[in-house]
Design a protein around this motif. Structure first.
Motif: not given
Length: 151
Positions: A25-29, A31-47, A111-115
């Protein structure tokens, strides 16, 4: 299997299903970035900076999948390549300012969707979720036991 093991198995099944549904549900709305892309980018940012192979292992995807993800991230200007100081034949990837902004935007949307999902819950239910977050965060990080509190 003991009753306690059966209870834990049932709890695990319910938890996996609930987390999966909330995540979908949180992924459906998002941005145009897919889940795998956002996940990888977040990992690159963090690690990061990271070698692509290390990122593949962290994200638990195949190297060809990671290559496709990195190509898209690079085309969007969200990552940049740099020399690997340990191996002149390899490269490292790191997030650009645009990539950091994209991760922040995706997190904000999620966060907005889960909120919205928890907005109308009774206070007692929100408190129960809040009380479970520490354990869930430890599980998500791969930790299995509670560390003793530090003074």
């Amino acid at each position: 299997m003991s009753a306690r093991e059966t209870d834990r198995t049932a709890i695990a099944a319910r938890l996996a299903a609930a987390v999966g549904r909330i995540n979908r549900r949180a992924r459906t709305d998002s941005a145009s970035l897919g889940y795998g892309i956002v996940s990888a980018l977040a990992t690159i940012e963090r690690e990061g900076p990271l070698r692509p192979g290390d990122l593949s292992r962290l994200e638990v995807v195949t190297k060809p999948t990671m290559t496709r993800i990195l190509t898209e991230l690079e085309q969007r200007g969200f990552i940049e390549r740099g020399a690997d100081p340990r191996d002149g034949r390899a490269f490292m990837v790191s997030a650009t300012p645009a990539g950091v902004a994209a991760v922040e935007e995706a997190r904000s949307q999620r966060t907005g969707i889960v909120a919205e999902l928890i907005h109308d819950l009774p206070d007692a239910d929100v408190d129960a979720i809040a009380n479970a977050l520490g354990v869930l965060e430890r599980i998500a990080q791969g930790e299995r036991t509670q560390e003793p509190p530090t003074s």
